[in-house]
Scaffold this motif. Structure first.
Motif, PDB file in Angstrom:
ATOM      1  N   ALA A   8      -2.969 -12.993 100.217  1.00 34.51           N
ATOM      2  CA  ALA A   8      -3.818 -12.306  98.686  1.00 34.51           C
ATOM      3  C   ALA A   8      -4.873 -13.395  99.531  1.00 34.51           C
ATOM      4  N   ILE A  38      -4.659  -8.157  99.290  1.00 31.99           N
ATOM      5  CA  ILE A  38      -4.081  -8.179  97.682  1.00 31.99           C
ATOM      6  C   ILE A  38      -5.395  -8.917  97.420  1.00 31.99           C
ATOM      7  N   VAL A  40      -8.161 -10.550  95.427  1.00 30.07           N
ATOM      8  CA  VAL A  40      -7.697 -11.078  93.818  1.00 30.07           C
ATOM      9  C   VAL A  40      -9.667 -11.180  92.975  1.00 30.07           C
ATOM     10  N   VAL A  63      -6.019  -7.020  92.590  1.00 26.02           N
ATOM     11  CA  VAL A  63      -5.679  -7.947  91.255  1.00 26.02           C
ATOM     12  C   VAL A  63      -6.551  -8.518  90.524  1.00 26.02           C
ATOM     13  N   ASP A  92       0.255 -17.503  93.038  1.00 26.27           N
ATOM     14  CA  ASP A  92       0.759 -17.054  92.008  1.00 26.27           C
ATOM     15  C   ASP A  92       1.139 -15.747  92.469  1.00 26.27           C
ATOM     16  N   LEU A  93       0.685 -15.534  93.033  1.00 23.81           N
ATOM     17  CA  LEU A  93       1.420 -14.477  94.054  1.00 23.81           C
ATOM     18  C   LEU A  93       2.399 -14.337  94.434  1.00 23.81           C
ATOM     19  N   ARG A  96       5.390 -15.916  93.022  1.00 24.49           N
ATOM     20  CA  ARG A  96       6.070 -14.568  92.963  1.00 24.49           C
ATOM     21  C   ARG A  96       6.781 -14.106  93.789  1.00 24.49           C
ATOM     22  N   GLU A  98       5.253 -11.492  96.191  1.00 16.77           N
ATOM     23  CA  GLU A  98       4.405 -10.532  96.056  1.00 16.77           C
ATOM     24  C   GLU A  98       3.394 -10.417  97.227  1.00 16.77           C
ATOM     25  N   ALA A  99       3.237 -11.929  97.191  1.00 18.41           N
ATOM     26  CA  ALA A  99       1.919 -12.413  98.523  1.00 18.41           C
ATOM     27  C   ALA A  99       2.983 -13.167  99.783  1.00 18.41           C
TER      28      ALA A  99
END
Length: 343
Positions: A8, A38, A40, A63, A92-93, A96, A98-99
Motif C-alpha cells: 500500500a 494499492i 491510496v 483505494v 489500515d490496509l 486488515r 489486504e496489504a
C-alpha cells in the motif's frame, strides 16, 4: 514477494507530490517484476497520473481517501482523521491483511502515531523503534536504530532494538550474522550509563543468536563500516543522524565552494568529476531511503519527504524485501530464542 502480496502506497504524502510518488512506484515496478500495489489517495488524481505510467495500471489497485495529512499536522490531529486520510487508510490496509506493507513519504510523527495505534507492538516487544540505513565505508550500509521513536530507553529496550536491528540487517543487507554495537561515549567496558552497560552484558550472552555483539562504538566511527548495526536510544540516535546528514551537506558545500574559487579549481573539478560524482551518489539520501518502524504487527516504511523517484523506489524496495523474507517472523523467532536462553 509471494504471489498476491501487495504494498500500500500513500500516493499523496511527501513534499514532491503525486507525480513523484507515482514515478517512484513505476520505477520500483520495473525493477521488481511481479510487484503489485494499492495506491491510496484522491482516486481521480491517481487515475489521471497513471496515464503517463500505463504499465503500472495493470499492477495497481486504487483505494480512495479524500484527505491528506499535511507536513505540519500534529500527531494527535492526524489520529482523529486516520480513517479518511491516505496515510491512515494505507496503514489500515496492512492491519486488515489486504496489504503486506505500507509506504508513506508523509509526516513522520503522524505516521509513527498511526502505525503504533493501529498495528500495536509485537509480542515480546515493549516499544517499536525507527531504523534506517546510513552510508558507510564498508561493503554495505549500516543499520541504525532507534532514530527518534523513543527518547528514553531502558536496557531491555536496547536489547530488543539490537535483536530487531540484526534481523533487519539480515533481510536488507543479506548478512548471515550482522555485527552489532551499542553507541557509547567510549569503547571501554566501564564507559557509559548503567543502562548501556547492562544492555551490553545481556548481549554478550546472546551468542546463540544470528548476530555478533562487538561491544561499544563511538560517534566518530558511525560511518567507518566497523559494524553492521548501531543501537541507541531515540534521543541520541536522532541527534547522531541529523549530525551525520549535516556533515555530509557541509562537505558537499565546501567542495562546491572550493571548486568554484578559481579557474584552476574549476579545471581540477573537471578532471576529478568522476570521483566527485561517486561521492555525491554515495552520500545521496535517495540511495539509502526508507526508514522502518520495527516491532509492530505489520510493516510500515517511512520514505523521506523530499525523496525523488529514485528515493521512493528505494523505499518500496525496502518494503518488498521485508515482505519477501518475512521480517516479522524473523524478529519473533530471534526474540523467543533470546528469552528462552535468558530464562
Amino acid at each position: 514477494m509471494s504471489p498476491g502480496s501487495r504494498i500500500a502506497v500513500d500516493a499523496m504524502g511527501g513534499d514532491e507530490g503525486l507525480a513523484v510518488m507515482l514515478a517512484g512506484v513505476a520505477r520500483a515496478r520495473r525493477q521488481f517484476d511481479g510487484m503489485r500495489f494499492i495506491l491510496v489517495g484522491d482516486e481521480s488524481a491517481i487515475r489521471a497520473g497513471l496515464e503517463t505510467h500505463p504499465h503500472l495500471t495493470a499492477a495497481s489497485d486504487i483505494v480512495h481517501a479524500p484527505e491528506v495529512v499535511a507536513s505540519d499536522t500534529k500527531p494527535s490531529q492526524a489520529l482523529r482523521r486516520a480513517k479518511t486520510t491516505s496515510m491512515g487508510v494505507a496503514i489500515d490496509l496492512v492491519k486488515r491483511g489486504e496489504a503486506a506493507a505500507a509506504v508513506s513519504s508523509g509526516n513522520t510523527g503522524a505516521l509513527m502515531a498511526m502505525a503504533k495505534l493501529s498495528l500495536r507492538t509485537m509480542p515480546g516487544i515493549d516499544r517499536p523503534a525507527l531504523a534506517a540505513l546510513m552510508p558507510s565505508l564498508g561493503d554495505t550500509d549500516t543499520v541504525m536504530l532507534d532514530l527518534g521513536a523513543n527518547t528514553e530507553c531502558d536496557a531491555q529496550n536496547l536489547v530488543q532494538f539490537a535483536v530487531m536491528g540484526a534481523a533487519y540487517a539480515r533481510t536488507i543487507l543479506d548478512l548471515e550474522s550482522p555485527r552489532v554495537a551499542l553507541l557509547n561515549i567510549g569503547t571501554e567496558d566501564m564507559k557509559g550509563t548503567d543502562i548501556v552497560r547492562d544492555a551490553a552484558a545481556q548481549l554478550r550472552g546472546a551468542s546463540h543468536l544470528p548476530l555478533r555483539f562487538e561491544g561499544f562504538i563511538e560517534g566518530n566511527r558511525l560511518s567507518r563500516g566497523d559494524v553492521d548495526v548501531i543501537v541507541c536510544d531515540g534521543f541520541s540516535g536522532n541527534i547522531a543522524l541529523k549530525t551525520a546528514e549535516g556533515t555530509a551537506r557541509f562537505v558537499a558545500d565546501l567542495l562546491r565552494r572550493a571548486f568554484q574559487s578559481s579557474i584552476r579549481s574549476k579545471i581540477g573539478f573537471l578532471i576529478s568529476r568522476p570521483a566527485t560524482q561517486l561521492l555525491r551518489d554515495h552520500l545521496d539520501p535517495n540511495n539509502h531511503n526508507g526508514a522502518v518502524f520495527l516491532g509492530l504487527n505489520g510493516l510500515v516504511v517511512k520514505s523521506h519527504g523530499g525523496a525523488n523517484e529514485v528515493g521512493v523506489a528505494h523505499a518500496i524496495a525496502v518494503a518488498a524485501k521485508m515482505v519477501r523474507d518475512d521480517l516479522t517472523r524473523r524478529i519473533t523467532e530471534d526474540l523467543s530464542n533470546f528469552e528462552a536462553q535468558a530464562a
